[in-house]
Design an enzyme around this catalytic site. Structure first.
Site, PDB file in Angstrom:
ATOM      1  CE  LYS A 221      -4.417  -1.574   1.878  1.00 32.43           C
ATOM      2  NZ  LYS A 221      -5.405  -1.468   2.982  1.00 32.43           N
ATOM      3  NE  ARG A 255      -8.186  -8.238   1.215  1.00 34.86           N
ATOM      4  CZ  ARG A 255      -7.916  -7.351   0.257  1.00 34.86           C
ATOM      5  NH1 ARG A 255      -6.969  -6.436   0.473  1.00 34.86           N
ATOM      6  NH2 ARG A 255      -8.577  -7.356  -0.883  1.00 34.86           N
TER       7      ARG A 255
END
Length: 274
Positions: A221, A255
């Site tokens: 991210k 995740r």
């Protein structure tokens, strides 16, 4: 700590890995990469062999500025892929990344085991009652606004106090509907600045007071690649570092795009506990 996935009890006392399979053409990292049945099956098989317990499928990108996708299109993207992988891997545990109750229902009827909702029910008032009807585990994430507006809402007087209130309220409502298995996702990158994200990671163990499994999604991210002045493609090392810290602070599920590296983090930290 366990969750019930289609009658199978999954023990989260040892953390588990959720592999990401994006079916959206505009996902921030691997959008459009898995365009045909063979590519999809190869990627799912790879993640399962590397140790993924869950495979998370999304058909609507939640990155800021992502294109709108209708419910019909989201369902039409998802169901053939769920059918494909469930037919090939009958024991697979599929998580579906959606905030729409109609999509959740269709997905579970086709073999999905978990609903992963970025909005914790706020973007579809029927979501919680639908999850209760389906009796599947429910991942509720913290976010303010919508994917389109969230970054303009990234302000807090006390981020931990506000998030604890948010989760406490959402948990109470979910329990009132009869949802048994709840998983919390702090929502790294959703209505949060770079500084907010690292504050959350530093004090992630704070959310253990809610006594529920915590899912962490930081894989490649912007909180990593912007800080490191690189790109998502070169953010695996940073991802591994944050996954390790998250595990040390109580995360139950990672995740990730890169399953092998996440499983290695868990294996090493579990050995250190002995």
């Amino acid at each position: 700590m366990t969750i019930n996935c289609r009658g199978k009890l999954i023990d989260l006392s040892r953390p588990k890995v959720m592999g990401i399979l994006n079916t959206t053409p505009d996902s921030f990292y691997d959008g459009g990469k898995y365009k045909n049945d063979q590519a999809i099956l190869q990627q799912v098989e790879k993640m399962l062999k590397e140790g993924a317990t869950f495979i998370d499928i999304g058909a609507y990108s939640s990155k800021p500025g992502a294109a709108f996708v209708s419910e019909e299109e989201e369902i039409n993207r998802l169901l053939p892929i769920i059918d494909l992988i469930v037919n090939r891997f009958p024991e697979i545990l599929v998580s579906v990344d959606t905030f729409r109750s109609s999509v959740a229902e269709a997905a579970v009827l086709h073999g999905a085991s978990i609903i992963n909702d970025i909005a914790a029910g706020f973007l579809d008032e029927k979501m919680l009652s639908m999850v209760a009807k389906l009796q599947v585990p429910y991942i509720m994430m913290h976010m303010k606004g919508t994917p389109e507006t969230m970054q303009s809402l990234a302000f807090y007087e006390d981020i931990f106090k506000e998030m604890m209130y948010y989760f406490s309220e959402r948990i109470a409502v979910a329990r009132s509907y009869g949802i048994n298995d709840l998983i919390l996702d702090p929502g790294f990158g959703f209505a949060k600045t770079l500084e907010h994200n690292y504050q959350l990671m530093q004090h992630l163990n704070y959310f253990q007071h809610l006594d529920l499994p915590i899912l962490i999604g930081v894989s490649r991210k912007s909180m990593l690649y912007k800080l490191l002045e690189t790109t998502p493609e070169h953010a695996l090392n940073g991802t591994t570092i944050l996954n390790t810290i998250a595990l040390q602070k109580g995360a139950s599920i990672l995740r990730v795009h890169d399953v092998k590296e996440a499983v290695e983090c868990i294996t090493i930290l579990e050995e250190l506990k002995k």
